[in-house]
Design a protein around this motif. Structure first.
Motif, PDB file in Angstrom:
ATOM      1  N   VAL A 120       7.630   2.972  -8.050  1.00 54.00           N
ATOM      2  CA  VAL A 120       6.295   3.510  -7.767  1.00 54.00           C
ATOM      3  C   VAL A 120       5.864   4.572  -8.777  1.00 54.00           C
ATOM      4  CG1 VAL A 120       6.263   2.988  -5.309  1.00 54.00           C
ATOM      5  CG2 VAL A 120       7.221   5.152  -6.088  1.00 54.00           C
ATOM      6  N   SER A 121       6.830   5.131  -9.512  1.00 53.17           N
ATOM      7  CA  SER A 121       6.441   6.138 -10.503  1.00 53.17           C
ATOM      8  C   SER A 121       5.616   5.494 -11.621  1.00 53.17           C
ATOM      9  CB  SER A 121       7.692   6.812 -11.081  1.00 53.17           C
ATOM     10  OG  SER A 121       8.402   5.875 -11.863  1.00 53.17           O
ATOM     11  N   ARG A 122       5.664   4.180 -11.700  1.00 50.60           N
ATOM     12  CA  ARG A 122       4.862   3.507 -12.720  1.00 50.60           C
ATOM     13  C   ARG A 122       3.458   3.182 -12.210  1.00 50.60           C
ATOM     14  NH1 ARG A 122       8.008  -1.412 -15.069  1.00 50.60           N
ATOM     15  NH2 ARG A 122       6.092  -1.530 -16.270  1.00 50.60           N
ATOM     16  N   ILE A 123       3.182   3.592 -10.969  1.00 50.44           N
ATOM     17  CA  ILE A 123       1.858   3.339 -10.399  1.00 50.44           C
ATOM     18  C   ILE A 123       1.217   4.688 -10.076  1.00 50.44           C
ATOM     19  CG2 ILE A 123       0.590   2.138  -8.555  1.00 50.44           C
ATOM     20  CD1 ILE A 123       3.108   0.377  -8.238  1.00 50.44           C
ATOM     21  N   PRO A 124       0.520   5.294 -11.041  1.00 46.14           N
ATOM     22  CA  PRO A 124      -0.041   6.637 -10.810  1.00 46.14           C
ATOM     23  C   PRO A 124      -0.893   6.701  -9.547  1.00 46.14           C
ATOM     24  CG  PRO A 124      -0.340   5.963 -13.098  1.00 46.14           C
ATOM     25  CD  PRO A 124       0.246   4.790 -12.390  1.00 46.14           C
ATOM     26  N   ASN A 125      -1.680   5.678  -9.287  1.00 46.61           N
ATOM     27  CA  ASN A 125      -2.584   5.703  -8.133  1.00 46.61           C
ATOM     28  C   ASN A 125      -1.871   5.554  -6.792  1.00 46.61           C
ATOM     29  OD1 ASN A 125      -4.953   6.257  -9.456  1.00 46.61           O
ATOM     30  ND2 ASN A 125      -5.428   4.089  -9.832  1.00 46.61           N
ATOM     31  N   TYR A 126      -0.545   5.370  -6.836  1.00 45.88           N
ATOM     32  CA  TYR A 126       0.224   5.297  -5.590  1.00 45.88           C
ATOM     33  C   TYR A 126       0.021   6.588  -4.808  1.00 45.88           C
ATOM     34  CZ  TYR A 126       4.223   4.253  -2.513  1.00 45.88           C
ATOM     35  OH  TYR A 126       5.024   3.986  -1.442  1.00 45.88           O
ATOM     36  N   ALA A 127      -0.233   7.669  -5.556  1.00 42.78           N
ATOM     37  CA  ALA A 127      -0.465   8.974  -4.925  1.00 42.78           C
ATOM     38  C   ALA A 127      -1.724   8.973  -4.076  1.00 42.78           C
ATOM     39  CB  ALA A 127      -0.562  10.053  -6.000  1.00 42.78           C
ATOM     40  N   ASN A 128      -2.658   8.052  -4.352  1.00 44.86           N
ATOM     41  CA  ASN A 128      -3.898   8.001  -3.583  1.00 44.86           C
ATOM     42  C   ASN A 128      -3.699   7.428  -2.186  1.00 44.86           C
ATOM     43  OD1 ASN A 128      -5.101   8.903  -5.873  1.00 44.86           O
ATOM     44  ND2 ASN A 128      -6.059   6.953  -6.436  1.00 44.86           N
ATOM     45  N   ILE A 129      -2.557   6.758  -1.960  1.00 48.33           N
ATOM     46  CA  ILE A 129      -2.334   6.096  -0.685  1.00 48.33           C
ATOM     47  C   ILE A 129      -1.939   7.118   0.374  1.00 48.33           C
ATOM     48  CG2 ILE A 129      -0.962   4.340   0.527  1.00 48.33           C
ATOM     49  CD1 ILE A 129      -0.579   2.987  -2.227  1.00 48.33           C
ATOM     50  N   ASP A 130      -2.503   6.963   1.527  1.00 52.58           N
ATOM     51  CA  ASP A 130      -2.216   7.853   2.645  1.00 52.58           C
ATOM     52  C   ASP A 130      -0.738   7.750   3.038  1.00 52.58           C
ATOM     53  OD1 ASP A 130      -2.176   9.247   5.076  1.00 52.58           O
ATOM     54  OD2 ASP A 130      -4.294   8.744   5.423  1.00 52.58           O
ATOM     55  N   ASP A 131      -0.086   8.904   3.207  1.00 52.18           N
ATOM     56  CA  ASP A 131       1.341   8.910   3.556  1.00 52.18           C
ATOM     57  C   ASP A 131       1.634   8.171   4.863  1.00 52.18           C
ATOM     58  OD1 ASP A 131       2.112  10.210   1.307  1.00 52.18           O
ATOM     59  OD2 ASP A 131       1.999  12.225   2.193  1.00 52.18           O
ATOM     60  N   LEU A 132       0.600   8.095   5.691  1.00 50.94           N
ATOM     61  CA  LEU A 132       0.723   7.406   6.968  1.00 50.94           C
ATOM     62  C   LEU A 132       1.256   5.976   6.812  1.00 50.94           C
ATOM     63  CD1 LEU A 132      -0.388   8.525   9.719  1.00 50.94           C
ATOM     64  CD2 LEU A 132      -2.296   6.946   9.421  1.00 50.94           C
ATOM     65  N   TYR A 133       0.900   5.338   5.701  1.00 47.99           N
ATOM     66  CA  TYR A 133       1.250   3.928   5.506  1.00 47.99           C
ATOM     67  C   TYR A 133       2.486   3.737   4.636  1.00 47.99           C
ATOM     68  CZ  TYR A 133      -3.486   3.543   7.240  1.00 47.99           C
ATOM     69  OH  TYR A 133      -4.603   3.655   8.000  1.00 47.99           O
ATOM     70  N   LYS A 134       3.039   4.849   4.191  1.00 44.87           N
ATOM     71  CA  LYS A 134       4.215   4.735   3.313  1.00 44.87           C
ATOM     72  C   LYS A 134       5.496   4.843   4.132  1.00 44.87           C
ATOM     73  CE  LYS A 134       1.965   6.803  -0.731  1.00 44.87           C
ATOM     74  NZ  LYS A 134       1.871   8.042  -1.510  1.00 44.87           N
ATOM     75  N   GLY A 135       6.521   4.156   3.661  1.00 43.05           N
ATOM     76  CA  GLY A 135       7.830   4.254   4.286  1.00 43.05           C
ATOM     77  C   GLY A 135       7.870   3.792   5.725  1.00 43.05           C
ATOM     78  N   LEU A 136       7.041   2.814   6.088  1.00 42.75           N
ATOM     79  CA  LEU A 136       7.062   2.268   7.446  1.00 42.75           C
ATOM     80  C   LEU A 136       8.332   1.435   7.667  1.00 42.75           C
ATOM     81  CD1 LEU A 136       3.302   1.333   7.874  1.00 42.75           C
ATOM     82  CD2 LEU A 136       4.525   3.169   9.011  1.00 42.75           C
ATOM     83  N   SER A 137       8.527   1.023   8.907  1.00 48.75           N
ATOM     84  CA  SER A 137       9.803   0.392   9.284  1.00 48.75           C
ATOM     85  C   SER A 137      10.203  -0.783   8.397  1.00 48.75           C
ATOM     86  CB  SER A 137       9.697  -0.091  10.728  1.00 48.75           C
ATOM     87  OG  SER A 137       8.657  -1.041  10.826  1.00 48.75           O
ATOM     88  N   PHE A 138       9.220  -1.501   7.875  1.00 46.29           N
ATOM     89  CA  PHE A 138       9.580  -2.685   7.087  1.00 46.29           C
ATOM     90  C   PHE A 138      10.036  -2.325   5.671  1.00 46.29           C
ATOM     91  CE2 PHE A 138       4.972  -2.077   7.284  1.00 46.29           C
ATOM     92  CZ  PHE A 138       4.680  -1.866   5.944  1.00 46.29           C
ATOM     93  N   ASP A 139       9.796  -1.107   5.230  1.00 47.95           N
ATOM     94  CA  ASP A 139      10.217  -0.686   3.892  1.00 47.95           C
ATOM     95  C   ASP A 139      10.433   0.821   3.908  1.00 47.95           C
ATOM     96  OD1 ASP A 139      10.763  -0.560   1.201  1.00 47.95           O
ATOM     97  OD2 ASP A 139       8.670  -0.758   0.553  1.00 47.95           O
TER      98      ASP A 139
END
Lengths: 369, 290, 308
Positions: A120-139
């Motif tokens: 994900v460090s190669r995707i600068p705009n990953y920072a724009n994604i709400d933390d709510l949707y990151k690291g959910l049970s499937f990943d």
């Protein structure tokens, strides 16, 4: 020939030079987003990105922008269910770069080695994604997926048939018209499990079969006449009065028809929240361009285009906070906080999947008698 | 008789000519079927291949215990489709055969074949439009006052709709072989029988039917097989009560491969039984005639 | 039974009778079997009604099919425009899938026609051990439902491709190749059966005469047999092409990236709503095939009439 190219280059240079100061002066003080700010690095011209996606699950404008900015071609092919995607990847990736599985599909594909890890460090705009949707049970470790859009599982119905707006699962099961369900065993059995007070991702055979009995009761007491991968065309044509489907598909139909009798409801008891995420497929022919595309998708303006054209919810916090999402759409698709608290995500349950499959087979056969 | 063209050269050239096709069919038809056969005895799993050891009969057990309704329904729908195609197709073939000029015959034949030059899916979709509750037929019935405004017949998502779609889709497969056997039929035989005092029905059952039996058999097989394995038609015109084996096989390819394979094998078994019955009927008929 | 009804002398007498006088009475008799004209005409209506609806709605100004909102040529313009560059994505995909369909149809028809004709020659003109088995194999594609064929072929390719990758490291992918292989596999039989039928209708004496005159196998085939069975070969090829264009299941399970055919495109579209462009394209294809098939039938009819 060469002279002409040279002349054009010079011309271009003159134009750019004359424009640059204008941009410099106009640098806005507040970060109001009015256009795509994402720029494409050079070196990708003439390449192709192959995207394997759900039908009507991406903004056409966004694709065209990406193609124009990078000088690339995007080829879009579609699938109709998580299972179809997984089955075709099990057959060997025929040349897709990115796919967009829903939640538990990501876990399955990661477990089976059908997708690659994403840096994900190669995707600068990953920072724009709400933390709510990151690291959910499937990943949980944010290794395999980049959240894309989210939706809900609910009912699209013709309000003329019942004369009032409905709000609960009970009203949905007992709807007085012709009913069609999307063939989604995990979601529907999950709703029944929740109604019985169990975990909607239960792996207990007894509980799943109790849910099956509950559904059988509902189905035999109502006019359930259709189950298929996508009952929306039948609904639109008037052959069904209520269908269980996904929010975006529902709102696309509602917006298309410009009528006031189509309504979508997320029942107050809660329902499935699905989060679709981009994954980098194993043997992807062009991972570099895939990374670029994932970054592009999360440019706030592009993310907003995506939501406004597909009517699926945005996971892009910057886009939402900047007010780029069409208020009509965000109002319609975002459940109230109370309901949101009751929503759940479908999880990968490995071999317990077969319990659901067998129960569902039994269901379909009993109601087909 | 050219002496050099011995039986041996003929045998040699015959094998050589058949070899590429046979190889192609064995490699890309029979071998894949062997894989399905093996899969049908394996255990389902959530792995990349979808199957694992040990070998078991459990998929067959489930197919017969759980899916018996679907098997019987598929068989019934396929048989009805064949029967209806025969009842409609025979008179059509007769009609085409009895046009007076070659041109007339060709036009009649042409009008049967032509609709099939549009895509099967598009044709089935056209039936969806016709049968829909807000569709052409209901609209027409409301227009002429048979149905009141706001009233409609539910035609889609019924077994009738599936039957209709299948008959529509496979009718030419019945008409063409019957027509082919009628083409070879010498109508002076009818004349002769009439002269000898045979009544029309007698002529029909004792002369025309036996002489066109190969066409009837070929047509029935050609209709029965795609009908029993049909996937698109029940999907587009049917509902919860018309689930058929083809749809199930497609679904199980994604979710439960051994079961899908077992269902495929059972379906092929049914086709085989149908073929044996036909072959038996045909031999009996030819014995009667001989 | 038929043989006992007809004794030899009777038949001899009949042949001598003027055909034309008798024909009227014969037709009366058989006319009763075909239910007069009612059943055939009802059947023709049944066959054509959906096609008419399709054609009608290709001119409908509304994008939906439930109501008639006036006449338009827009959908046809869209189809033609999409043949050029810079068109909307969906129309471009429509045209690409049409091109794929025609390409796959053409290649698989050529291969299947050549192989099927060879097979037919072998079956009709020579005897060799194992011919019965070949006869059986020939029937297999006609008795295996499409869905089984599509899935089994996909499983087969998966195993072969994995094996190739493990041994050589090379990655083989499904695509035009796998689709064409599948289409040829089900088309060989149809071509062989049609061509064999026309070979069976052809007396061996032509070929024997050619051999007697010193021509070899190759010469005899091209100068004698081929021209005589050409209508059969063309018929078989047309059938193969039609089947290939119409196939959905075998293509669906064996396609790769960018090799989707028209049925694949249309089926994807049916999941939401069919665009009127599909109606327009279908109407165009119907019109083109009407002209092609009609001309060929008319020519055959003229030749046939002359031959009579």
């Amino acid at each position: 020939m060469q002279r002409r190219i040279l002349m054009m280059l010079v011309l271009l240079l003159v134009i750019i030079m004359s424009l640059t100061p204008v941009f410099a002066q106009d640098e806005p003080q507040t970060p109001a987003i009015t256009e795509i700010t994402w720029t494409c690095p050079s070196g990708f011209e003439g390449q192709t990105l192959v995207l394997y996606n759900w039908l009507y699950f991406i903004s056409d404008t966004a694709i065209q922008e990406f193609e124009a900015r990078c000088g690339v071609t995007v080829r879009l092919e579609t699938y109709g269910s998580n299972e179809e995607l997984i089955a075709s990847m099990r057959q060997g990736n025929p040349g897709y770069d990115i796919a967009v599985p829903a939640d538990y599909g990501i876990a399955i594909m990661a477990r089976e080695g059908l997708i690659q890890k994403i840096d994900v460090s190669r995707i600068p705009n990953y920072a724009n994604i709400d933390d709510l949707y990151k690291g959910l049970s499937f990943d949980p470790n944010e290794e395999y997926s980049v959240p894309y859009l989210w939706g809900t599982f609910g009912a699209l119905y013709n309000v003329d048939v019942i004369g009032e707006e409905i709000t609960t699962w009970e009203q949905i099961w007992n709807f007085p018209g012709r009913i069609g369900w999307t063939d989604d065993q995990r979601s529907i059995l999950g709703v029944a499990l929740r109604e019985l007070g169990y975990n909607p991702n239960s792996t207990d055979e007894g509980e799943v079969y109790e849910a099956l009995d509950l559904l059988l009761g509902y189905a035999t007491n109502s006019n359930l006449i259709h189950i298929s991968e996508d009952p929306t065309p039948l609904f639109v044509r008037g052959d069904l009065d209520l269908i269980l489907t996904y929010s975006g598909d529902a709102f696309q139909r509602i917006l298309e028809c410009e009528c006031d009798n189509f309504k979508y409801v997320i029942p107050v008891e809660g329902s499935v929240l699905d989060v679709e995420s981009m994954v980098l497929l194993k043997d992807a022919p062009n991972p570099e361009l895939a990374y670029l595309f994932m970054d592009f998708i999360h440019d706030p303006f592009v993310a907003a285009l995506n939501t406004n054209e597909t009517a699926y919810g945005s996971v892009n916090r910057v886009a939402v906070e900047a007010g780029l999402i069409d208020p009509e759409i965000s109002q319609a698709i975002i459940p109230s906080d109370d309901v949101l608290e009751l929503m759940w995500v479908i999880e990968d349950i490995q071999d317990a999947e077969f319990i659901y499959a067998d129960a569902w087979d039994e269901f379909r056969i009993i109601i087909s008698r | 008789m050219a002496m050099w063209l011995t039986a041996r050269t003929r045998k040699y050239s015959g094998v050589l000519l058949a070899l590429p096709s046979v190889l192609w069919l064995v490699l890309f038809f029979l071998l894949p079927l062997v894989i399905v056969f093996v899969f049908s005895f394996m255990t389902r799993s959530t792995s990349v291949t979808g199957v694992t050891l040990p070998f078991t009969l459990s998929s067959y057990e489930r197919a017969f215990n759980v899916f018996d309704v679907i098997l019987i329904r598929s068989l019934r729908i396929a048989l009805f489709t064949t029967l209806i195609c025969l009842v409609i197709g025979y008179p059509i073939a007769f009609y085409i055969r009895t046009r007076k000029t070659v041109l007339g015959r060709n036009i009649a034949l042409f009008l049967i074949i032509l609709p099939f030059w549009t895509n099967f899916l598009v044709r089935t979709y056209a039936w969806q439009v016709l049968l829909s509750e807000n569709g052409t037929i209901n609209g027409f019935l409301r227009g002429i006052g048979i149905l009141a405004q706001g009233e409609s017949l539910q035609m889609l998502q019924t077994e009738g709709a599936v039957l209709l779609g299948l008959v529509y889709g496979y009718l030419p497969f019945m008409v063409l072989p019957i027509y082919a056997s009628l083409r070879r039929f010498d109508f002076r035989l009818v004349e002769a029988a009439n002269d000898l005092g045979a009544r029309d029905l007698q002529v029909f059952w004792r002369i025309i039917v036996p002489m066109t039996l190969p066409g009837i058999i070929a047509g029935s097989i050609l209709v029965f097989i795609p009908a029993i394995g049909s996937f698109v038609t029940p999907d587009m015109l049917g509902g919860t009560k018309t689930l058929m084996i083809g749809t199930l096989i497609g679904d199980k390819f994604e979710r439960d491969r051994p079961l899908g394979a077992a269902l495929s094998m059972i379906m092929m078994g049914m086709v085989l039984v149908a073929l044996v019955i036909y072959a038996w009927g045909m031999r009996k008929e030819s014995q009667n005639n001989g | 039974m038929a043989n006992t009804v007809l004794s030899q002398p009777k038949f001899g007498q009949l042949v001598a009778v003027d055909d034309r006088i008798k024909r009227g009475r014969i037709l009366q008799t058989v006319g009763r079997f075909s239910g007069g004209v009612v059943i055939p005409f009802a059947s023709y209506f049944f066959l054509w009604a959906p096609i008419l609806v399709l054609v009608l709605f290709s001119f409908n100004a509304s994008r939906t099919v439930d109501v008639w909102r006036g006449f338009t040529f827009d959908w046809y313009l869209n189809v033609f425009n999409s043949m050029g560059a810079g068109s909307a994505r969906s129309s471009a995909t429509l045209m690409e899938s049409l091109r794929n369909s025609l390409f796959i149809g053409a290649i698989s028809t050529i291969i299947a026609t050549v192989l099927g004709t060879m097979l037919a020659l072998s079956m009709a003109r020579s005897k060799f051990p194992g011919k019965k088995i070949v006869d059986g194999i020939l029937l297999v594609p006609m008795v295996i439902p499409e869905i089984t064929q599509g899935i089994s072929l996909a499983l087969f390719f998966k195993i072969v491709f994995d094996y190739v990758q493990n041994t050589t490291g090379e990655r083989w992918l499904p695509g035009f190749g796998t689709i064409i292989i599948g289409h040829v596999a089900f088309n060989i039989s149809y071509v062989a059966i049609v061509v064999r039928a026309s070979l069976q209708g052809l007396s061996k004496s032509y070929e024997e005469a050619s051999y007697d005159l010193g021509a070899n196998y190759w010469h005899t085939f091209w100068r004698v047999t081929f021209p005589l069975i050409l209508p059969g070969i063309i018929g078989g090829a047309l059938l193969a092409f039609t089947l290939s264009l119409d196939d959905y299941l075998i293509t669906f399970y064996n396609k790769g990236v960018g090799s989707g055919t028209l049925p694949i495109y249309v089926y994807g579209m049916l999941k939401t709503s069919v665009s009127p462009e599909v109606n327009a394209l279908s109407t165009i294809m119907l019109a083109v095939s009407t002209v092609l098939v009609g001309t060929s039938l008319w020519l055959q009819g003229r030749n046939g009439a002359r031959a009579d």
